[in-house]
Design a protein around this motif. Structure first.
Motif, PDB file in Angstrom:
ATOM      1  N   ARG A   6       0.866  -1.173   0.000  1.00 54.66           N
ATOM      2  CA  ARG A   6       0.000   0.000   0.000  1.00 54.66           C
ATOM      3  C   ARG A   6       0.906   1.227   0.000  1.00 54.66           C
ATOM      4  NH1 ARG A   6      -4.230  -0.443   4.566  1.00 54.66           N
ATOM      5  NH2 ARG A   6      -5.286   1.085   3.281  1.00 54.66           N
ATOM      6  N   HIS A   7       0.577   2.200  -0.860  1.00 55.58           N
ATOM      7  CA  HIS A   7       1.464   3.352  -1.041  1.00 55.58           C
ATOM      8  C   HIS A   7       0.664   4.646  -1.014  1.00 55.58           C
ATOM      9  CE1 HIS A   7       4.519   0.464  -2.277  1.00 55.58           C
ATOM     10  NE2 HIS A   7       3.584  -0.083  -3.030  1.00 55.58           N
ATOM     11  N   LEU A   8       1.246   5.653  -0.373  1.00 57.41           N
ATOM     12  CA  LEU A   8       0.695   6.999  -0.356  1.00 57.41           C
ATOM     13  C   LEU A   8       1.637   7.893  -1.147  1.00 57.41           C
ATOM     14  CD1 LEU A   8      -1.200   9.264   0.665  1.00 57.41           C
ATOM     15  CD2 LEU A   8       0.312   9.451   2.663  1.00 57.41           C
ATOM     16  N   ILE A   9       1.108   8.585  -2.144  1.00 57.48           N
ATOM     17  CA  ILE A   9       1.905   9.501  -2.959  1.00 57.48           C
ATOM     18  C   ILE A   9       1.300  10.887  -2.811  1.00 57.48           C
ATOM     19  CG2 ILE A   9       2.672  10.083  -5.289  1.00 57.48           C
ATOM     20  CD1 ILE A   9       2.369   7.069  -5.960  1.00 57.48           C
ATOM     21  N   GLY A  12       0.503  15.235  -7.553  1.00 62.46           N
ATOM     22  CA  GLY A  12      -0.016  14.635  -8.776  1.00 62.46           C
ATOM     23  C   GLY A  12       0.612  15.179 -10.036  1.00 62.46           C
ATOM     24  N   GLY A  13       1.881  15.545  -9.940  1.00 59.55           N
ATOM     25  CA  GLY A  13       2.591  15.975 -11.140  1.00 59.55           C
ATOM     26  C   GLY A  13       3.065  14.763 -11.936  1.00 59.55           C
ATOM     27  N   ILE A  14       3.944  14.994 -12.858  1.00 58.77           N
ATOM     28  CA  ILE A  14       4.430  13.902 -13.705  1.00 58.77           C
ATOM     29  C   ILE A  14       5.098  12.809 -12.868  1.00 58.77           C
ATOM     30  CG2 ILE A  14       6.089  13.301 -15.516  1.00 58.77           C
ATOM     31  CD1 ILE A  14       5.466  16.041 -16.774  1.00 58.77           C
ATOM     32  N   ALA A  15       5.907  13.192 -11.894  1.00 65.39           N
ATOM     33  CA  ALA A  15       6.598  12.193 -11.067  1.00 65.39           C
ATOM     34  C   ALA A  15       5.600  11.384 -10.246  1.00 65.39           C
ATOM     35  CB  ALA A  15       7.615  12.876 -10.161  1.00 65.39           C
ATOM     36  N   GLY A  16       4.660  12.050  -9.590  1.00 62.47           N
ATOM     37  CA  GLY A  16       3.679  11.348  -8.772  1.00 62.47           C
ATOM     38  C   GLY A  16       2.807  10.417  -9.592  1.00 62.47           C
ATOM     39  N   ILE A  17       2.341  10.888 -10.723  1.00 67.41           N
ATOM     40  CA  ILE A  17       1.503  10.056 -11.584  1.00 67.41           C
ATOM     41  C   ILE A  17       2.292   8.876 -12.135  1.00 67.41           C
ATOM     42  CG2 ILE A  17       0.291  10.031 -13.806  1.00 67.41           C
ATOM     43  CD1 ILE A  17      -0.684  12.884 -13.080  1.00 67.41           C
ATOM     44  N   SER A  18       3.540   9.125 -12.526  1.00 67.99           N
ATOM     45  CA  SER A  18       4.380   8.040 -13.046  1.00 67.99           C
ATOM     46  C   SER A  18       4.585   6.958 -11.988  1.00 67.99           C
ATOM     47  CB  SER A  18       5.733   8.581 -13.501  1.00 67.99           C
ATOM     48  OG  SER A  18       5.569   9.447 -14.598  1.00 67.99           O
ATOM     49  N   LEU A  19       4.893   7.380 -10.772  1.00 71.11           N
ATOM     50  CA  LEU A  19       5.088   6.424  -9.687  1.00 71.11           C
ATOM     51  C   LEU A  19       3.803   5.647  -9.404  1.00 71.11           C
ATOM     52  CD1 LEU A  19       7.041   5.281  -7.587  1.00 71.11           C
ATOM     53  CD2 LEU A  19       6.376   7.166  -6.078  1.00 71.11           C
ATOM     54  N   LEU A  21       1.351   4.994 -11.453  1.00 70.24           N
ATOM     55  CA  LEU A  21       1.099   4.035 -12.537  1.00 70.24           C
ATOM     56  C   LEU A  21       1.982   2.801 -12.428  1.00 70.24           C
ATOM     57  CD1 LEU A  21       0.526   6.414 -15.575  1.00 70.24           C
ATOM     58  CD2 LEU A  21      -1.136   4.882 -14.513  1.00 70.24           C
ATOM     59  N   HIS A  22       3.233   2.997 -12.029  1.00 67.56           N
ATOM     60  CA  HIS A  22       4.125   1.838 -11.851  1.00 67.56           C
ATOM     61  C   HIS A  22       3.581   0.900 -10.768  1.00 67.56           C
ATOM     62  CE1 HIS A  22       7.413   2.505 -14.599  1.00 67.56           C
ATOM     63  NE2 HIS A  22       7.538   3.761 -14.197  1.00 67.56           N
ATOM     64  N   PHE A  23       3.101   1.464  -9.665  1.00 69.24           N
ATOM     65  CA  PHE A  23       2.532   0.631  -8.605  1.00 69.24           C
ATOM     66  C   PHE A  23       1.252  -0.060  -9.082  1.00 69.24           C
ATOM     67  CE2 PHE A  23       4.732   3.486  -5.342  1.00 69.24           C
ATOM     68  CZ  PHE A  23       5.733   2.567  -5.098  1.00 69.24           C
ATOM     69  N   ILE A  24       0.388   0.669  -9.758  1.00 68.78           N
ATOM     70  CA  ILE A  24      -0.872   0.100 -10.242  1.00 68.78           C
ATOM     71  C   ILE A  24      -0.601  -1.045 -11.211  1.00 68.78           C
ATOM     72  CG2 ILE A  24      -2.905   0.597 -11.677  1.00 68.78           C
ATOM     73  CD1 ILE A  24      -2.862   3.440 -10.339  1.00 68.78           C
ATOM     74  N   GLU A  25       0.371  -0.867 -12.110  1.00 69.48           N
ATOM     75  CA  GLU A  25       0.723  -1.934 -13.053  1.00 69.48           C
ATOM     76  C   GLU A  25       1.224  -3.184 -12.334  1.00 69.48           C
ATOM     77  OE1 GLU A  25       3.483   0.055 -15.620  1.00 69.48           O
ATOM     78  OE2 GLU A  25       1.885   1.091 -16.723  1.00 69.48           O
ATOM     79  N   LEU A  32      -3.194   8.603  -4.134  1.00 72.18           N
ATOM     80  CA  LEU A  32      -2.483   9.780  -4.614  1.00 72.18           C
ATOM     81  C   LEU A  32      -3.246  11.015  -4.151  1.00 72.18           C
ATOM     82  CD1 LEU A  32      -0.517  10.330  -7.709  1.00 72.18           C
ATOM     83  CD2 LEU A  32      -2.414  11.907  -7.399  1.00 72.18           C
ATOM     84  N   ILE A  33      -2.557  11.897  -3.448  1.00 75.15           N
ATOM     85  CA  ILE A  33      -3.163  13.131  -2.955  1.00 75.15           C
ATOM     86  C   ILE A  33      -2.542  14.299  -3.714  1.00 75.15           C
ATOM     87  CG2 ILE A  33      -3.456  14.637  -0.960  1.00 75.15           C
ATOM     88  CD1 ILE A  33      -3.187  12.134   0.793  1.00 75.15           C
ATOM     89  N   SER A  34      -3.393  15.154  -4.262  1.00 78.70           N
ATOM     90  CA  SER A  34      -2.891  16.299  -5.018  1.00 78.70           C
ATOM     91  C   SER A  34      -3.855  17.471  -4.846  1.00 78.70           C
ATOM     92  CB  SER A  34      -2.782  15.951  -6.501  1.00 78.70           C
ATOM     93  OG  SER A  34      -2.378  17.077  -7.244  1.00 78.70           O
TER      94      SER A  34
END
Length: 117
Positions: A6-9, A12-19, A21-25, A32-34
């Motif tokens: 379980r991860h909290l990010i 929601g910029g490019i880095a947060g969204i990229s991270l 997506l990697h976890f979701i995959e 993700l909080i933004s």
């Protein structure tokens, strides 16, 4: 220590969204909080320079990282239905005659010519 994937990010910029997506995959839970005010991604994120100009050398692992970045960000644009990856030409004035000579020497070598034109 247990790993429950379980991860909290925060962000929601490019880095947060990229991270995220990697976890979701990898089928891991993500929160993700933004606040939708990500100025760094809008203003200066992702500047990739293939050369270190002071010595006219290639940036660390540039030959593998640039192709990966192009492929990754192009796919991310398709997923998000947004355009944010823009390749641009970087222009720079030479700071000395020596720097100019070094540029002219390296730009025709096989190792550098794809980054220097």
């Amino acid at each position: 220590m247990t790993n429950n994937n379980r991860h909290l990010i925060v962000g929601g910029g490019i880095a947060g969204i990229s991270l995220a997506l990697h976890f979701i995959e990898r089928q891991q839970d993500v929160l993700l909080i933004s606040n939708r005010e990500n100025y760094s991604s809008l203003i200066a994120a992702g500047i990739v320079n293939p050369l270190v100009f002071r010595r006219m050398t290639k940036s660390w692992r540039v030959d593998e990282l640039i192709p990966y970045a192009i492929e990754y960000y192009t796919a991310l644009e398709e997923k998000m239905r947004q355009k944010f990856f823009h390749e641009i030409t970087i222009r720079r004035f030479f700071s000395s005659e020596q720097e100019k000579e070094l540029w002219l020497k390296k730009q025709y070598s096989d190792e550098y010519n794809s980054y220097m034109h």
